[in-house]
Design a protein around this motif. Structure first.
Motif, PDB file in Angstrom:
ATOM      1  N   LEU A  83      -3.839  11.715   8.756  1.00 58.11           N
ATOM      2  CA  LEU A  83      -3.455  11.574   7.353  1.00 58.11           C
ATOM      3  C   LEU A  83      -2.022  12.042   7.113  1.00 58.11           C
ATOM      4  N   ALA A  84      -1.626  13.106   7.788  1.00 58.91           N
ATOM      5  CA  ALA A  84      -0.247  13.606   7.642  1.00 58.91           C
ATOM      6  C   ALA A  84       0.749  12.567   8.157  1.00 58.91           C
ATOM      7  N   LEU A  85       0.438  11.935   9.277  1.00 59.86           N
ATOM      8  CA  LEU A  85       1.313  10.885   9.805  1.00 59.86           C
ATOM      9  C   LEU A  85       1.410   9.705   8.839  1.00 59.86           C
ATOM     10  N   LEU A  86       0.279   9.333   8.271  1.00 59.43           N
ATOM     11  CA  LEU A  86       0.258   8.172   7.374  1.00 59.43           C
ATOM     12  C   LEU A  86       0.872   8.476   6.013  1.00 59.43           C
ATOM     13  N   ALA A  87       0.924   9.744   5.634  1.00 66.37           N
ATOM     14  CA  ALA A  87       1.520  10.108   4.347  1.00 66.37           C
ATOM     15  C   ALA A  87       2.974   9.650   4.293  1.00 66.37           C
ATOM     16  N   GLU A  88       3.682   9.817   5.388  1.00 65.08           N
ATOM     17  CA  GLU A  88       5.080   9.385   5.432  1.00 65.08           C
ATOM     18  C   GLU A  88       5.184   7.862   5.474  1.00 65.08           C
TER      19      GLU A  88
ATOM     20  N   ASP B  45       5.059  -1.880   6.964  1.00 70.31           N
ATOM     21  CA  ASP B  45       3.957  -1.009   7.348  1.00 70.31           C
ATOM     22  C   ASP B  45       3.446  -0.127   6.206  1.00 70.31           C
ATOM     23  N   ALA B  46       4.156  -0.092   5.093  1.00 72.81           N
ATOM     24  CA  ALA B  46       3.779   0.805   3.998  1.00 72.81           C
ATOM     25  C   ALA B  46       2.389   0.494   3.447  1.00 72.81           C
ATOM     26  N   GLU B  47       2.103  -0.788   3.220  1.00 74.86           N
ATOM     27  CA  GLU B  47       0.794  -1.164   2.668  1.00 74.86           C
ATOM     28  C   GLU B  47      -0.323  -0.843   3.664  1.00 74.86           C
ATOM     29  N   LEU B  48      -0.091  -1.155   4.919  1.00 78.02           N
ATOM     30  CA  LEU B  48      -1.083  -0.819   5.943  1.00 78.02           C
ATOM     31  C   LEU B  48      -1.270   0.694   6.011  1.00 78.02           C
ATOM     32  N   GLY B  49      -0.183   1.433   5.904  1.00 76.95           N
ATOM     33  CA  GLY B  49      -0.272   2.900   5.889  1.00 76.95           C
ATOM     34  C   GLY B  49      -1.126   3.392   4.732  1.00 76.95           C
ATOM     35  N   ARG B  50      -0.960   2.773   3.552  1.00 78.19           N
ATOM     36  CA  ARG B  50      -1.767   3.172   2.381  1.00 78.19           C
ATOM     37  C   ARG B  50      -3.247   2.863   2.596  1.00 78.19           C
TER      38      ARG B  50
END
Length: 185
Positions: free
Chosen positions: A90-95, A103-108
């Motif tokens: 989750l910490a990795l994906l927060a950034e 990649d932002a939408e996939l990260g969300r």
């Protein structure tokens, strides 16, 4: 999980996977690569996953990227992952999710999925602890019930012995009355 995320990403962005000649080809290929990677990660045993994690972590530290952060989060959030690993993912994906780019939408989406898993795991841990407590309580109550039954059986035997003694005393009393009663001639 990643296949669902890919479908959601496609639906959320309003773009479907396009042919080679399209401008979104790179994005589609990248997403397809991530889907394949996520599927592959789920097939690895713990030792290979640990090796993969160490190798990818070194790469990420040398050259951080959203793509590598997403891959690391997929390794960390594998089925059966510990709560600490989910928190690290989750910490990795927060950034990633606050960044600009493909990649932002996939990260969300991945962040939401992993957050839900983390909440479910926390709830599961809480339920497991409650279940353990209830099992201990049940064991203790069963022991108390067995002790109470033993005490009841002892009391029942003592009552039966006292009833026999009382009947014997009544019989003696009846004989004494007969022996001391005036006899009619």
């Amino acid at each position: 999980m990643l296949a669902t995320a890919a479908a959601c990403l496609s639906a959320c962005s309003g773009t479907a996977l396009r042919s080679e000649g399209d401008s979104d080809t790179r994005t589609s290929r990248n997403l397809a690569d991530l889907v394949l990677f996520g599927t592959w990660v789920q097939t690895l045993d713990d030792a290979k996953l640990d090796e993969q994690y160490e190798r990818m972590l070194m790469q990420y530290r040398a050259s951080p990227s959203n793509d590598m952060a997403i891959k690391l989060s997929l390794v960390l959030s594998r089925p059966g992952a510990e709560a600490e690993a989910l928190a690290e993912a989750l910490a990795l994906l927060a950034e990633v999710q606050i960044s600009e780019g493909e990649d932002a939408e996939l990260g969300r989406i991945l962040h939401r999925f992993i957050s839900e898993r983390q909440l479910a795991a926390a709830g599961s841990d809480s339920l497991s602890a409650s279940l353990s407590e209830e099992r201990e309580r049940s064991t203790r109550l069963e022991a108390e019930l067995a002790a109470a039954r033993a005490t009841l059986q002892t009391a029942e035997r003592e009552r039966a012995a006292l009833v026999q003694q009382l009947d014997a005393l009544k019989a003696i009393e009846a004989r004494i009355r007969l022996d001391t009663a005036p006899k009619l001639q």
